[in-house]
Scaffold this motif. Sequence first.
Motif, short mmCIF file in Angstrom:
data_model
loop_
_atom_site.label_atom_id
_atom_site.label_comp_id
_atom_site.label_asym_id
_atom_site.label_seq_id
_atom_site.Cartn_x
_atom_site.Cartn_y
_atom_site.Cartn_z
N TYR A 203 0.82 -1.21 0.00
CA TYR A 203 0.00 0.00 0.00
C TYR A 203 0.85 1.26 0.00
O TYR A 203 1.97 1.28 0.53
CB TYR A 203 -0.94 -0.02 1.21
N TYR A 204 0.31 2.32 -0.60
CA TYR A 204 1.01 3.59 -0.76
C TYR A 204 0.37 4.66 0.12
O TYR A 204 -0.84 4.89 0.06
CB TYR A 204 0.98 4.04 -2.22
N ALA A 205 1.21 5.30 0.93
CA ALA A 205 0.72 6.34 1.83
C ALA A 205 0.15 7.52 1.07
O ALA A 205 -0.78 8.18 1.53
CB ALA A 205 1.84 6.79 2.76
N LYS A 206 0.69 7.82 -0.12
CA LYS A 206 0.22 8.98 -0.87
C LYS A 206 -1.23 8.82 -1.32
O LYS A 206 -1.91 9.80 -1.60
CB LYS A 206 1.11 9.23 -2.09
N TYR A 207 -1.72 7.57 -1.37
CA TYR A 207 -3.12 7.32 -1.69
C TYR A 207 -3.96 7.10 -0.42
O TYR A 207 -5.12 6.72 -0.51
CB TYR A 207 -3.26 6.09 -2.58
N ASN A 208 -3.36 7.31 0.74
CA ASN A 208 -4.02 7.08 2.02
C ASN A 208 -4.50 5.63 2.16
O ASN A 208 -5.57 5.36 2.72
CB ASN A 208 -5.20 8.04 2.22
N GLU A 209 -3.70 4.71 1.63
CA GLU A 209 -4.05 3.29 1.69
C GLU A 209 -3.54 2.67 3.00
O GLU A 209 -2.44 2.97 3.46
CB GLU A 209 -3.45 2.55 0.50
N HIS A 210 -4.36 1.79 3.57
CA HIS A 210 -3.97 1.06 4.78
C HIS A 210 -4.54 -0.35 4.67
O HIS A 210 -5.63 -0.55 4.10
CB HIS A 210 -4.50 1.76 6.04
#
Length: 322
Positions: A203-210
Amino acid sequence: HLSIRRQRQMCIRDSKKVLYALQPRQMDAYRLTPINRSPWEAYPRHIGYGGAAGGGKSYLARAVATSAAFKWPGCTGIIFRRTRPEVRSNHVMKFKLEVPESWEGEHIWTWNGEDMLATFSNQSKIYFGYLKDEDDLLRYQGPEYDYMIFEEATHYEWKLVRWLTGNRLRATVDGARPFVLYPSNPGNIGHHWYKRLFITRKYYAKYNEHESMFSFVQAKVSDNRVLMERDPGYLRELSTMPEPYRSWMMNGDWDAGVGLALPMVSPDDHLIPQFEIPPHWSVFGSFDWGFAHPFSFGLYTTNEDGRRFKIDTVTGMGLQPN
């Protein structure tokens, strides 16, 4: 069983009619949705389902949409396929057969063919949309959706899915809790992003993925008891397909190569256990640029016979060169 029964928003008499009867793996995916969860109960906002042919993906999509329409009066949802003919043949025609427009004299829903829209008596709406390229996004810039279903999700580019789920998904009525369902098989243009989110779970933090936002239910043709009883030869026909399609269709194997740059690569044939690299072997690296799409840096070594081994890989998206 999702049934038409007496309740305030439907105004139906005491008699029942079963609309959808879900099989075990379909029910596993259905339970992940917030439709029948308590308002305070956590749930994954993005739910993947399938991974192989014959898992009942389309049936599940219509069952979830119809259940949400009954559960959340006034809500709005949409089922996507890639083209208008696809969504018409795969969903509209079957929905009309599965959900009666009226039951014992009581109105259930009304059809608008121009907008591909079913409006229920409680004012809930199910749209049947199509999404092939960026031009199709224009028709979805205005509406807001309580839930979205991207059927055959790997047929869509990531930027289309990301834009819709990031901009048009929100609760429009009290009680609704937004979610997205992604029924799909491996392969096609969306193989990479689907595998990243639901299989390898990177997951990518820039997409606010968790990780708590995503969940996946694997379903194979063998899980579809109805299909196995109707057509016991279907599994045998799948077994005759060439690789990597056989692994894809029968087993939902996301590593089989379909949708990748090198479909001939097989983990069984090309991955080996780690070993110490002799100091006299040459080592070199290679870099493939990417920003909107993933970049990749690979580290390699070469033995005395000229055979090359990939030692390590670094990938990412949206990063500056430094």
